[in-house]
Design an enzyme around this catalytic site. Sequence first.
Site, PDB file in Angstrom:
ATOM      1  N   HIS A 165       0.932 -13.668   5.641  1.00 57.51           N
ATOM      2  CA  HIS A 165       0.071 -12.472   5.551  1.00 57.51           C
ATOM      3  C   HIS A 165      -0.933 -12.441   6.691  1.00 57.51           C
ATOM      4  O   HIS A 165      -1.879 -13.234   6.720  1.00 57.51           O
ATOM      5  CB  HIS A 165      -0.672 -12.443   4.213  1.00 57.51           C
ATOM      6  CG  HIS A 165      -1.404 -11.161   3.985  1.00 57.51           C
ATOM      7  ND1 HIS A 165      -1.035 -10.249   3.015  1.00 57.51           N
ATOM      8  CD2 HIS A 165      -2.476 -10.606   4.610  1.00 57.51           C
ATOM      9  CE1 HIS A 165      -1.844  -9.208   3.053  1.00 57.51           C
ATOM     10  NE2 HIS A 165      -2.733  -9.401   4.020  1.00 57.51           N
TER      11      HIS A 165
ATOM     12  N   TRP B  52     -13.091  -8.031   9.293  1.00 55.96           N
ATOM     13  CA  TRP B  52     -13.259  -8.670   7.983  1.00 55.96           C
ATOM     14  C   TRP B  52     -13.639 -10.134   8.073  1.00 55.96           C
ATOM     15  O   TRP B  52     -14.074 -10.721   7.090  1.00 55.96           O
ATOM     16  CB  TRP B  52     -11.956  -8.535   7.183  1.00 55.96           C
ATOM     17  CG  TRP B  52     -11.605  -7.109   6.899  1.00 55.96           C
ATOM     18  CD1 TRP B  52     -12.050  -6.360   5.836  1.00 55.96           C
ATOM     19  CD2 TRP B  52     -10.775  -6.236   7.674  1.00 55.96           C
ATOM     20  NE1 TRP B  52     -11.543  -5.089   5.915  1.00 55.96           N
ATOM     21  CE2 TRP B  52     -10.759  -4.982   7.031  1.00 55.96           C
ATOM     22  CE3 TRP B  52     -10.047  -6.388   8.851  1.00 55.96           C
ATOM     23  CZ2 TRP B  52     -10.058  -3.888   7.518  1.00 55.96           C
ATOM     24  CZ3 TRP B  52      -9.330  -5.300   9.340  1.00 55.96           C
ATOM     25  CH2 TRP B  52      -9.341  -4.073   8.681  1.00 55.96           C
TER      26      TRP B  52
ATOM     27  N   HIS C  65      -2.813  -9.716   9.993  1.00 45.23           N
ATOM     28  CA  HIS C  65      -3.035  -8.380  10.583  1.00 45.23           C
ATOM     29  C   HIS C  65      -3.194  -8.563  12.089  1.00 45.23           C
ATOM     30  O   HIS C  65      -4.301  -8.794  12.578  1.00 45.23           O
ATOM     31  CB  HIS C  65      -4.297  -7.727  10.006  1.00 45.23           C
ATOM     32  CG  HIS C  65      -4.177  -7.432   8.545  1.00 45.23           C
ATOM     33  ND1 HIS C  65      -3.827  -6.178   8.068  1.00 45.23           N
ATOM     34  CD2 HIS C  65      -4.332  -8.216   7.458  1.00 45.23           C
ATOM     35  CE1 HIS C  65      -3.772  -6.219   6.741  1.00 45.23           C
ATOM     36  NE2 HIS C  65      -4.081  -7.449   6.340  1.00 45.23           N
TER      37      HIS C  65
ATOM     38  N   HIS D 230      -0.678  -5.100  -0.371  1.00 46.59           N
ATOM     39  CA  HIS D 230      -2.035  -5.502  -0.689  1.00 46.59           C
ATOM     40  C   HIS D 230      -2.256  -5.015  -2.116  1.00 46.59           C
ATOM     41  O   HIS D 230      -2.176  -3.815  -2.373  1.00 46.59           O
ATOM     42  CB  HIS D 230      -3.036  -4.827   0.245  1.00 46.59           C
ATOM     43  CG  HIS D 230      -3.084  -5.432   1.605  1.00 46.59           C
ATOM     44  ND1 HIS D 230      -2.027  -5.386   2.468  1.00 46.59           N
ATOM     45  CD2 HIS D 230      -4.078  -6.105   2.242  1.00 46.59           C
ATOM     46  CE1 HIS D 230      -2.361  -6.020   3.583  1.00 46.59           C
ATOM     47  NE2 HIS D 230      -3.597  -6.466   3.487  1.00 46.59           N
TER      48      HIS D 230
ATOM     49  N   GLN E 112      -3.182   1.493   5.483  1.00 47.73           N
ATOM     50  CA  GLN E 112      -4.520   0.938   5.241  1.00 47.73           C
ATOM     51  C   GLN E 112      -5.425   1.883   4.438  1.00 47.73           C
ATOM     52  O   GLN E 112      -6.201   1.454   3.596  1.00 47.73           O
ATOM     53  CB  GLN E 112      -5.183   0.615   6.588  1.00 47.73           C
ATOM     54  CG  GLN E 112      -6.655   0.218   6.531  1.00 47.73           C
ATOM     55  CD  GLN E 112      -6.883  -1.196   6.026  1.00 47.73           C
ATOM     56  OE1 GLN E 112      -6.661  -2.147   6.739  1.00 47.73           O
ATOM     57  NE2 GLN E 112      -7.314  -1.323   4.775  1.00 47.73           N
TER      58      GLN E 112
ATOM     59  N   ASP F  79      -4.394 -13.988   7.021  1.00 50.14           N
ATOM     60  CA  ASP F  79      -4.919 -12.634   6.839  1.00 50.14           C
ATOM     61  C   ASP F  79      -5.635 -12.107   8.085  1.00 50.14           C
ATOM     62  O   ASP F  79      -5.216 -11.121   8.663  1.00 50.14           O
ATOM     63  CB  ASP F  79      -5.842 -12.571   5.610  1.00 50.14           C
ATOM     64  CG  ASP F  79      -6.040 -11.156   5.075  1.00 50.14           C
ATOM     65  OD1 ASP F  79      -5.407 -10.224   5.599  1.00 50.14           O
ATOM     66  OD2 ASP F  79      -6.824 -10.991   4.123  1.00 50.14           O
TER      67      ASP F  79
HETATM   68 FE   FE2 Z   1      -4.545  -8.253   4.356  1.00 52.36          FE
END
Ligand code: FE2
Length: 434
Positions: free
Chosen positions: A59, A317, A61, A212, A154, A311
Amino acid sequence: MDTRYDLLLRDAALPDGRRADIAIVDGRIQAVEPQIPAAAAQELACDGHLVSPPFVDAHFHMDSSLTWGQPRVNASGTLLEGIALWGELKPQLTQDTLVERALRYCDWAVARGLLAVRSHVDVCDPRLLAVEALLHVKERVRPYLDLQLVAFPQDGVLRSPGALANLKRALDLGVDVVGGIPHFERTMEQGAESVRILCELAAERGLRVDMHCDETDDPLSRHIETLAFHTQRLGLGGRVAGSHLTSMHSMDNYYVSKLIPLIREAGVAAIANPLINITLQGRHDSYPKRRGMTRVPELLAAGVDVAFGHDCVMDPWYPLGSGDMLEVAHMGLHVAQMTGHAAMRQCFEAVTATPARILGLEGYGIAPGCQADLVLLQARDPVEAIRLRATRLAVIRRGRVVARTPAAVATLDLPGRSGPVDWLASRPEDWLAP
Ligand code: FE2
């Protein structure tokens, strides 16, 4: 010299505890046996250090990685501000910067022995800039890294105008997996509807699903139940993953006692993201603060595949990270309190064999016939690798050494205690040795 083999790894400690030589021909493992007699074109002395199949990140991005601080820092540290910040950044993205950042991250990954990554890619921008950039990167890195892409709406596949059409276009262009974000849709009903639509789309096209799902502290966010239902209804078992599942941390125990068997029955895998969810979750709590990671030991005990994902790395984030899946396993082990010996080994599997299964990687493992993709670590077993976040002494892709890192060596100059520090001499077996 007999050069029957292209590469021979001598005296490797395997993750299952065996000691063996590993012989490689034409990019595949040909033999795994103690003391293989033949010589090879190239030999690599492992000296009893751990040789593992490569790390796999289930997982990630890649479109947002390495953007931290652009256009500003996430002040609240919450998921929702991160999503808003990414929305501010999206109009400024260009193909070139997306490609350049992704390639730089792939360099980091390979150096860390991370040779397969499932990356979500945002499809809510109608230009599909990030999709095109990451499809290009996927081809560029193919010789050294398997990049699997998930079409990720998203801003919500129903909430964001045009998102479903964009998502289908992304799949037409060659994106591999159907993504979703039901907890970000406008209502619980719309969230459930999004799961139905996306699972049916995956079934029609013969694709995998990775959503997600319930990345929230709200115990009533139960989209995982719907994901398990449609997985079972459409016969998608073994091809669907629920990512994050953090609401399960806060759910009522009685409900969870029904839910986990449903997840198991449906054949849905779970992907927890410990570095990110230990920082994002519980932000609305005072004290005590919830940890927010999903129920990893309980899911494993029920027979559910659980992987740990990275992630985020330096994005809206999360400000840290370097592609180190041992750091991910280390955090997952702590947050889930998985300190038993078998549990610690499961944490290693959660960044190697388990995500390989979830991604459906072909020829993963250390056995004759497998791809010769391997990592030599400065550790003797998987638990020690996590403890030390061990140096990747050598990374091998299709039988070729593609990255090396010098061993971590510290030298002391103390009265009566001079010389190199032996980081490895601290196992219970050593204490018990005569
Ligand atoms: Fe994610």
